[in-house]
Scaffold this motif. Sequence first.
Motif, PDB file in Angstrom:
ATOM      1  N   LEU A  61      28.601  61.546   0.053  1.00 38.06           N
ATOM      2  CA  LEU A  61      29.627  62.007   0.969  1.00 38.06           C
ATOM      3  C   LEU A  61      28.932  61.706   2.093  1.00 38.06           C
ATOM      4  O   LEU A  61      29.709  61.254   3.307  1.00 38.06           O
ATOM      5  CB  LEU A  61      29.588  63.396   0.870  1.00 38.06           C
ATOM      6  CG  LEU A  61      30.610  64.292   1.889  1.00 38.06           C
ATOM      7  CD1 LEU A  61      31.972  63.496   2.035  1.00 38.06           C
ATOM      8  CD2 LEU A  61      30.570  65.556   1.785  1.00 38.06           C
ATOM      9  N   ARG A  62      27.657  61.986   2.422  1.00 36.55           N
ATOM     10  CA  ARG A  62      27.247  61.836   3.932  1.00 36.55           C
ATOM     11  C   ARG A  62      27.147  60.422   4.102  1.00 36.55           C
ATOM     12  O   ARG A  62      27.513  59.956   5.319  1.00 36.55           O
ATOM     13  CB  ARG A  62      25.852  62.475   3.911  1.00 36.55           C
ATOM     14  CG  ARG A  62      25.033  62.362   5.290  1.00 36.55           C
ATOM     15  CD  ARG A  62      23.846  63.351   5.237  1.00 36.55           C
ATOM     16  NE  ARG A  62      22.832  62.993   6.479  1.00 36.55           N
ATOM     17  CZ  ARG A  62      21.909  64.007   6.837  1.00 36.55           C
ATOM     18  NH1 ARG A  62      21.513  64.804   6.129  1.00 36.55           N
ATOM     19  NH2 ARG A  62      21.253  63.562   7.849  1.00 36.55           N
ATOM     20  N   GLN A  63      26.910  59.646   3.091  1.00 32.65           N
ATOM     21  CA  GLN A  63      26.787  57.986   3.611  1.00 32.65           C
ATOM     22  C   GLN A  63      28.272  57.656   3.734  1.00 32.65           C
ATOM     23  O   GLN A  63      28.389  56.842   4.538  1.00 32.65           O
ATOM     24  CB  GLN A  63      26.491  57.483   2.153  1.00 32.65           C
ATOM     25  CG  GLN A  63      24.860  57.642   2.091  1.00 32.65           C
ATOM     26  CD  GLN A  63      24.509  57.428   0.717  1.00 32.65           C
ATOM     27  OE1 GLN A  63      24.943  56.468  -0.167  1.00 32.65           O
ATOM     28  NE2 GLN A  63      23.172  57.918   0.109  1.00 32.65           N
ATOM     29  N   ALA A  64      29.106  58.154   3.165  1.00 31.60           N
ATOM     30  CA  ALA A  64      30.612  57.794   3.368  1.00 31.60           C
ATOM     31  C   ALA A  64      30.880  57.971   4.722  1.00 31.60           C
ATOM     32  O   ALA A  64      31.657  57.244   5.646  1.00 31.60           O
ATOM     33  CB  ALA A  64      31.605  58.377   2.247  1.00 31.60           C
ATOM     34  N   LEU A  65      30.785  59.077   5.206  1.00 37.00           N
ATOM     35  CA  LEU A  65      30.995  59.570   6.693  1.00 37.00           C
ATOM     36  C   LEU A  65      30.281  58.762   7.709  1.00 37.00           C
ATOM     37  O   LEU A  65      31.111  58.344   8.592  1.00 37.00           O
ATOM     38  CB  LEU A  65      30.648  61.116   6.875  1.00 37.00           C
ATOM     39  CG  LEU A  65      31.397  62.258   6.160  1.00 37.00           C
ATOM     40  CD1 LEU A  65      30.641  63.624   6.304  1.00 37.00           C
ATOM     41  CD2 LEU A  65      32.854  62.216   6.605  1.00 37.00           C
ATOM     42  N   GLN A  66      29.008  58.252   7.276  1.00 35.98           N
ATOM     43  CA  GLN A  66      28.226  57.330   8.259  1.00 35.98           C
ATOM     44  C   GLN A  66      29.054  56.206   8.117  1.00 35.98           C
ATOM     45  O   GLN A  66      29.208  55.369   9.207  1.00 35.98           O
ATOM     46  CB  GLN A  66      26.772  57.345   7.824  1.00 35.98           C
ATOM     47  CG  GLN A  66      26.163  58.563   8.068  1.00 35.98           C
ATOM     48  CD  GLN A  66      24.566  58.555   7.588  1.00 35.98           C
ATOM     49  OE1 GLN A  66      24.373  58.047   6.241  1.00 35.98           O
ATOM     50  NE2 GLN A  66      23.674  58.767   8.211  1.00 35.98           N
TER      51      GLN A  66
END
Length: 218
Positions: free
Chosen positions: A203-208
Amino acid sequence: MQKSVVFDFDGVIIDSLEVQRKAFYDSFQLVSDGPLPSFAEFLGHSGDSIPNIFAKMDLPESMVEHYRRIASSNIHLIEIVAGMEDVLRFIQEEGWKCGLCTGKDRKRTIHILNEFRLIDYFDAVVCSDDVTHPKPHPESLLVAIEQLHSGIHHAVFVGDGKNDLICAREAQVKSIAVAWGHNSVEVLQQEAPTFFAYSVDELRQALQTLFQHPGVSL
């Protein structure tokens, strides 16, 4: 334009499955001695308001207040999804706006946010009783984005339910479906989310990717 991340609540940030199960069955048994309704069907309507869900399931309207009371008195059974507070902190540190768009009523939502000390992470909180049309209608998401002083092309909606993804699509907002919630991956994939996150790290990677990658139009 301000970049913003809007979250669904149950199944994404908090694990409230046992609270929902208890409130659902106990409230039904207080008003009926009939066969227990389907909890799986109830979860399938996740994101909509409790009154709407019960109406769709042909359940007694009198269940609503019992459900809310029982759920409120059992919030000790709720847990924050592991790693999600770190994601909320990351969003805050990046200077992005953060919103909540939930099918819960405002009283219970604020109670939980305060109880778990999460409220300061959110710049806007929109609940099912704040709008005329809860999810899957796009109204609540669009209200949240407006309150965040963002726009549909600068926002992303994170949800674990079919209604979340329909809401995002109808609002023309990018979406991230998460796999740790209360709905099957197969059901979510049918709604064609922009991204799929199988873990909090993803999720964090997708937001980045959405907000920091030069090739993404936001």
